[in-house]
Scaffold this active site. Structure first.
Site, PDB file in Angstrom:
ATOM      1  N   GLU A 266       0.445  -1.219  -0.174  1.00 13.73           N
ATOM      2  CA  GLU A 266       0.124   0.164  -0.105  1.00 13.73           C
ATOM      3  C   GLU A 266       0.709   1.495  -0.182  1.00 13.73           C
ATOM      4  O   GLU A 266       1.343   1.664   1.127  1.00 13.73           O
ATOM      5  CB  GLU A 266      -0.773  -0.256   1.015  1.00 13.73           C
ATOM      6  CG  GLU A 266      -1.854   1.525   1.254  1.00 13.73           C
ATOM      7  CD  GLU A 266      -2.235   1.165   2.181  1.00 13.73           C
ATOM      8  OE1 GLU A 266      -3.471   2.343   2.655  1.00 13.73           O
ATOM      9  OE2 GLU A 266      -2.978   0.253   3.694  1.00 13.73           O
ATOM     10  N   LYS A 398      -8.275 -14.660  16.395  1.00 17.34           N
ATOM     11  CA  LYS A 398      -8.137 -14.727  15.187  1.00 17.34           C
ATOM     12  C   LYS A 398      -9.678 -14.443  14.162  1.00 17.34           C
ATOM     13  O   LYS A 398     -10.213 -14.618  13.295  1.00 17.34           O
ATOM     14  CB  LYS A 398      -7.205 -16.337  13.874  1.00 17.34           C
ATOM     15  CG  LYS A 398      -5.956 -16.246  14.227  1.00 17.34           C
ATOM     16  CD  LYS A 398      -6.218 -17.157  12.797  1.00 17.34           C
ATOM     17  CE  LYS A 398      -3.900 -18.442  12.670  1.00 17.34           C
ATOM     18  NZ  LYS A 398      -3.850 -18.096  14.394  1.00 17.34           N
ATOM     19  N   ASP A 474       1.856 -14.145  12.407  1.00 14.27           N
ATOM     20  CA  ASP A 474       0.722 -14.721  12.078  1.00 14.27           C
ATOM     21  C   ASP A 474      -0.383 -13.470  11.531  1.00 14.27           C
ATOM     22  O   ASP A 474      -0.655 -12.780  11.874  1.00 14.27           O
ATOM     23  CB  ASP A 474       0.105 -15.558  12.880  1.00 14.27           C
ATOM     24  CG  ASP A 474      -1.247 -16.561  12.770  1.00 14.27           C
ATOM     25  OD1 ASP A 474      -1.411 -16.187  10.896  1.00 14.27           O
ATOM     26  OD2 ASP A 474      -1.707 -17.432  13.175  1.00 14.27           O
ATOM     27  N   HIS A 572      -2.477  10.061  -1.153  1.00  8.78           N
ATOM     28  CA  HIS A 572      -2.606   8.782  -2.195  1.00  8.78           C
ATOM     29  C   HIS A 572      -2.867   9.185  -3.254  1.00  8.78           C
ATOM     30  O   HIS A 572      -2.587   8.190  -4.094  1.00  8.78           O
ATOM     31  CB  HIS A 572      -4.377   8.608  -1.354  1.00  8.78           C
ATOM     32  CG  HIS A 572      -4.040   7.481  -0.075  1.00  8.78           C
ATOM     33  ND1 HIS A 572      -4.481   7.985   0.380  1.00  8.78           N
ATOM     34  CD2 HIS A 572      -3.598   6.409   0.078  1.00  8.78           C
ATOM     35  CE1 HIS A 572      -3.866   7.494   1.383  1.00  8.78           C
ATOM     36  NE2 HIS A 572      -3.962   5.832   1.197  1.00  8.78           N
TER      37      HIS A 572
END
Length: 587
Positions: A266, A398, A474, A572
């Site tokens: 990004e 998660k 993770d 951006h």
């Protein structure tokens, strides 16, 4: 010469026929079936049926054992030498050896053979009858079909079986890839059969290309150590994905200086975080505090009644039993230290949330082993307990969950900084009142209207995920690790800005998993948190958690400033809207 059915003439084949192999399960085609006389078996030589023989030798074995143990116990009591044997004892020894030999040969050979590779599962049948079966002579056109005798069914054409491939090292890569496509060689077994992880990945990639018709030209294969991921990080690899790593910093945190690695695709993310680091550095740095440190695992168990589930809840939450349960739990690792047990009941089901310290490891495997120890221990007092699963989602891993937001999971960290009015104006290009108002309406009120769970921030998950990927964490645990409450308040009479981030469940480790890979290990070393801290176990993982929180603080500060100053869309469009087609450029 006439063979077969009467009235049908056959031509005799040449005598140099061959023996062929075929699978008996595939021997039936059309109306005919090939049969074979039963092969002679070893059990045919026994005077009794095989089941009676088995019972006889089994009984003989146990009777001989029992008799010898009685005799030897008497000899020990009477101080008689054991090697002095009577005729009955010699007979018992002979019977014991004979019965043991029979039982091992009868039952043990099959067990041993199940672990040995077999050249083929097909039956080896002698098909001399098939090869010597003469072929029918064509009838003349003048003969009528009704005048012919009945036609016998000819033996079916027996297809050759596909041999099992036991050794593939000597085959070339093209043959192996073709075998994988045909299902003759399991894709997952390539590493173990070839002994070369790089070659296995290349063959698997070629097999995928053939099966899908896609070239996969842009997927990198060379330049990666596939041995390092074998059995721990990724199964059945076909290559690796290149991901750029940027550096934000220096981040001044708790008096130390860090250059923070961020793996991301990004645009503006690293640049924005870097600007926030500059604002923090120019204002004197940030400080952090670790509130909690404990990984959780919550198994689900079931009873026949809610009362029995409540009995176990009271048992586990009894303070007098905690030490005993801790000893059982902590046997799983020299770093595991049970901290707390929290129970929740749903009808006759009980969910038990264990919390423990795990040293410098993230600790999921460690806490799971400790939980299993406790469950095994509880079976003696609660034999009617049925374990539904080692994880019952009350952990919660998660997934966004209020229990993590309230109770914490992993490392609970608060990080803060005071940004001076001058830095807000010159570096961040905005004002303190504008930032405070924006944070209130966006991060607090807007998130509340959206029903956010742990999402009272601008973009904490952006920074968390980028650091996680760079340092071998993770990435899926970004879900709960990104729980963050961002607070902005005026201070020093309204001139300066106090900013803080409260992150209750940062789940990181510096040993195990992806942290052992070469690139990730190098970036952990860049942060001075590589591996385990032998002097103070857990210190490296806690330091990494504070670095994550400090980086989130910088990212939040910069993004909120860009929004307040109206620069978000402009930046951006400048840095994150490339019109280049990189696939064409690379080709």
């Amino acid at each position: 010469m006439e063979v077969g059915c009467p009235g049908v003439t056959y031509a005799q084949p040449p005598p140099n026929h061959r023996r062929r192999r075929f699978n008996s399960s595939k021997g039936r085609t059309g109306g005919g079936q090939l049969t074979q006389p039963r092969a002679m078996q070893a059990s045919d030589a026994l005077p009794l049926p095989i089941r009676h023989t088995n019972w006889f030798f089994s009984a003989l074995f146990f009777v001989a054992c029992y008799y010898l143990m009685l005799r030897w116990r008497e000899k020990i009591r009477s101080s008689t030498p054991l090697h002095l044997l009577s005729f009955s004892e010699i007979s018992a020894v002979v019977a014991l050896v004979a019965s043991f030999t029979y039982l091992v040969n009868f039952f043990g050979i099959g067990i041993i053979q199940s672990f040995l590779p077999r050249p083929s599962d097909d039956l080896d049948l002698d098909l001399d009858l098939v090869d010597t079966m003469p072929l029918p002579i064509p009838k003349s056109s003048s003969e009528k079909e009704d005048d012919l005798p009945p036609v016998c069914s000819l033996p079916p054409t027996v297809p050759k079986p596909t041999p099992r491939i036991e050794s593939v090292v000597s085959m070339d890569d093209d043959e192996i890839a073709n075998s994988v496509v045909l299902g003759l060689i399991p894709s997952y077994s390539l590493e173990s059969r070839l002994g070369d992880c790089r070659r296995a990945a290349g063959i698997r990639k070629e097999a995928v290309r053939r099966m899908t018709g896609r070239e996969l030209k842009g997927l990198s294969l060379d330049g990666f150590d596939y041995e390092s991921i074998l059995g721990q990080c990724c199964e059945m690899p076909i290559g690796y994905v290149s991901l750029p790593v940027g550096i934000a910093g220096p981040l001044v945190l708790d008096g130390a200086v860090y250059y923070v690695p961020m793996a991301t695709t990004e645009g503006c993310l690293v640049a924005s975080t870097n600007r926030g680091c500059k604002a923090i550095r120019d204002s004197g740095g940030a400080q952090s505090v670790i509130l909690k440190d404990g990984m959780t695992r919550a198994p689900a168990v079931r009873f026949d009644s809610a009362r029995r589930a409540a009995d176990l809840k009271f048992y586990l939450e009894d303070p007098t039993r905690f030490e005993e349960i801790s000893l059982v739990f902590n046997r799983s690792s020299r770093f595991a230290r049970l901290q707390d047990i929290q129970c929740a009941i749903a009808g006759k089901n009980l969910y038990i949330r264990f919390t423990c310290k795990t040293g410098d490891a993230m600790g999921m495997n460690m806490v799971s082993k400790g939980v299993q120890n406790v469950l095994d221990f509880l079976e003696s007092d609660f034999p009617d307990m049925e374990v539904i699963g080692i994880s019952g989602n009350f952990c919660s891993d998660k997934k966004p969950a209020a229990v993590n937001w309230i109770e914490g999971r992993g490392k609970s960290v608060v990080c803060e900084a005071v940004i001076t009015e001058e830095v807000v104006r010159k570096v961040l290009k905005t004002t303190v009142p504008a930032l405070v108002e924006l944070n209130k309406l966006k991060n607090l009120v807007g998130s509340a209207l959206a029903g956010a769970l742990g999402g009272f921030n601008a973009h904490a998950s952006n920074i968390v995920t980028a650091i996680f990927i760079a340092t071998g964490q993770d990435p899926a645990q970004n879900v709960e690790s990104s729980h963050c409450l961002t607070m902005l308040e005026p201070t020093n009479g309204g001139r300066d800005l106090h900013i803080s981030v409260t992150m209750p469940s940062i789940e990181v480790g510096t040993v195990g998993g992806g942290t052992q890979l070469v690139s990730q290990s190098a970036l952990l070393d860049l942060l001075s948190v590589k591996g385990a801290n032998m002097e103070f176990p857990g210190a490296n993982a806690r330091k990494l958690a504070t670095i994550v929180a400090g980086s989130v603080l910088a990212g939040e500060l910069s993004l909120l400033s860009a929004i307040a100053a109206g620069q978000l869309v402009k930046s951006h469009m400048k840095y994150n809207r490339s019109s280049k087609d990189m696939t064409k450029l690379s080709s």
